[in-house]
Design an enzyme around this catalytic site. Structure first.
Site, PDB file in Angstrom:
ATOM      1  CD  GLU A 148       3.559   2.595   6.333  1.00 21.21           C
ATOM      2  OE1 GLU A 148       2.532   1.938   6.118  1.00 21.21           O
ATOM      3  OE2 GLU A 148       4.600   2.494   5.649  1.00 21.21           O
ATOM      4  CG  ASP A 190       2.848   0.272  -0.642  1.00 23.11           C
ATOM      5  OD1 ASP A 190       1.760   0.831  -0.856  1.00 23.11           O
ATOM      6  OD2 ASP A 190       3.942   0.804  -0.831  1.00 23.11           O
TER       7      ASP A 190
END
Lengths: 350, 350
Positions: B66, B237
């Site tokens: 990410e 998450d």
């Protein structure tokens, strides 16, 4: 208890600006441009196997900061790059960049590198790769409009890959043209400094535009572009920044990298959405024609895409293996037991 | 002609893992957690002045890579972070990270740093910041479900910021619990290793869940969550990864960081879109209530947001200024004349 030295997993090879320059000289710039061109072409050939997304831009009054990620499922690449036309006035680079590669399977970075120079090289190599498919056969003369940081790289890539012998330079700032002329002495190219863009394009089979203003500019007007020419438009690369009059696009066959990004950033942002474009990877794979005839005007509306950086990063990683051209950065915390990050921190207390 | 040494503009301060550990010990971990908590709170207070975007994720079978960018208009921050639950099995970290800050006005990077440790610290500090507004008054006991790399940081932040005195540990792997217990010896916390999650939550006013499986898991069921408890859910998450049974969410008041990201990644991905959530920044600025009464169940559905990293990076940049805790990386090509990138390369030939 004392901390153990970081393990190999914690170490990320880093290529500094200095080492990048050493690499270019060790390989030879024309060889490197040719090898990069081949590598980029290779990755365009497997275009469909990449994760693609338009770059993620953070715009401000003075410029833009962008992230350009992509992945082929095995390796992940990402470039950080800025574009700040006003930087030149304060003695800074318009474009600076750094990049990384990481293993998809573990997420661990495996390369960190300067990418200002590498971007200049890959941008020129991408132009040369497109010209392989789009430039008229036997092209020997190019015009280079905009004589900034990218100019010499463009000229040398077109020489190394396409066989260009003569470059005609123009810039609104004669000092930039003079800088480029001086730098290309001894390159084997015949270099002519021109006083106008009109003069520069005379007799050129390839016209490269690479100017930096963040605005809708008209570097070329329709009457300056004759039949059979290949246009290599580099400088229109962010929203509100173009270089060509739209009448030129109406006469040209236009080739792009990644349409969702080019519609935002390229010359085609001036056009209606039904304006026909061809994806360059489809030309490279033989699914679409490149140049069809000697009178056609071809336009490579290049904005720079993440896969080109990926190709360059992969190339760099292979090229530095086993050399002294990188240093190891202690960048990844690597406890002996992965869940014991805190224990590693504690043991470092002494 | 020889190449000039790179100028200061070309140099980017880099904080290695080793130097980050030195910094933590020099400042003191509890002081650092408190200072980070304050810094994050400060940036939540000016939430509206940030450029915000959900993080840009590249998912693969084994995990995710990410990018988390944000900017306050003056400074740009970005973190690279991976999440690979299976890494533990091969002796690697589940989460590794590095980050950078850059000047918005010039686009030049001004800090590069390891961020595996810094992420562990900022994640714990963010939990503590949320607990300031959401935990029951006078909370003294926390349960820590999931005793991986984040566990000790969470416990120490809740001690330093909230005044927690006792921690009750549970993990499906008793070795992880034992590691955490051992590491927290001498911290001043009373530590109890528990054989079940049910046992761990007994008497706890704060329940933190931080497990790593990439799946819809049920770490807590509805009957385990009593009235008045504050839930600090860290491990849900990414898409397809949650920890709490949805019945718990139906009884709780839920607080989130950035809704467009939390809907994708958080516990609330299990809920219908009309499920009510409150943005934590609105609580911090007094525009929305935090905990209203002692019987309410509060849930901080934390996924980690770019602004928290930005706060941590800014803090780090200030903390290392004038110290020996960084090295300068020759990362930015910096020719004497900005348009003369090629000339710089040429002059480096000798």
């Amino acid at each position: 208890m004392t901390a153990l030295p970081p393990s190999a997993k914690a170490m990320v090879p880093f290529v500094s600006v200095d080492n990048m320059m050493r690499l270019v000289h060790r390989v030879g710039i024309e060889t490197m441009l040719r090898e990069l061109t081949d590598r980029i072409e290779e990755d365009f050939r497997r275009w469909e196997s990449f994760d693609k997304t338009p770059r993620i831009a953070s715009h401000s009054r003075d410029g833009v900061i962008e992230l350009m990620p992509t992945s082929d499922g095995t390796i992940y690449g990402c470039k950080y790059v800025n574009g700040h036309p006003k930087n030149v006035a304060s003695g800074l680079q318009t474009v600076t960049a750094f990049g990384l590669l990481a293993e998809v399977a573990s997420g661990y970075p495996v390369l960190l590198t300067e990418m200002t120079l590498l971007t200049a090289l890959r941008t020129a190599a991408t132009s040369a790769m497109a010209a392989r498919y789009l430039a008229p056969k036997g092209a020997r003369t190019m015009a280079m409009i905009g004589n900034g940081a990218q100019a010499e790289f463009q000229a040398l890539a077109m020489k190394a890959v396409i066989g260009i012998e003569a470059v005609r330079l123009y810039d609104i700032d004669p000092a930039a043209t003079e800088k480029t002329r001086r730098n290309l002495q001894g390159s084997g190219l015949s270099v002519t400094a021109c006083g106008t863009a009109q003069a520069a394009v005379e007799g050129a089979e390839i016209i490269t535009t690479c100017t930096a203003d963040k605005q809708f500019a008209t570097i070329l007007t329709d009457n300056m572009v004759g039949r059979g020419v290949h246009l290599n438009a580099i400088g229109g690369d962010c929203p509100g920044k173009t270089e060509l009059h739209r009448d030129i696009l109406l006469r040209a066959d236009t080739f792009v990298e990644y349409p969702p990004q080019t519609w935002i950033e390229g010359e085609i942002q001036q056009m209606d959405k039904d304006y026909p474009i061809t994806e360059l990877w489809r030309v490279v794979t033989g699914q679409a024609p490149g140049r069809r005839d000697p009178t056609q005007i071809t336009l490579f509306d290049s904005v720079g895409f993440a896969i080109e950086d990926f190709s360059a990063l992969r190339y760099l990683r292979e090229r530095i293996a086993g050399t002294d051209l990188y240093q190891n950065l202690d960048m990844i915390a690597d406890p002996d037991e992965p869940r014991d990050l805190f224990g590693m921190l504690q043991r470092a207390a002494d």
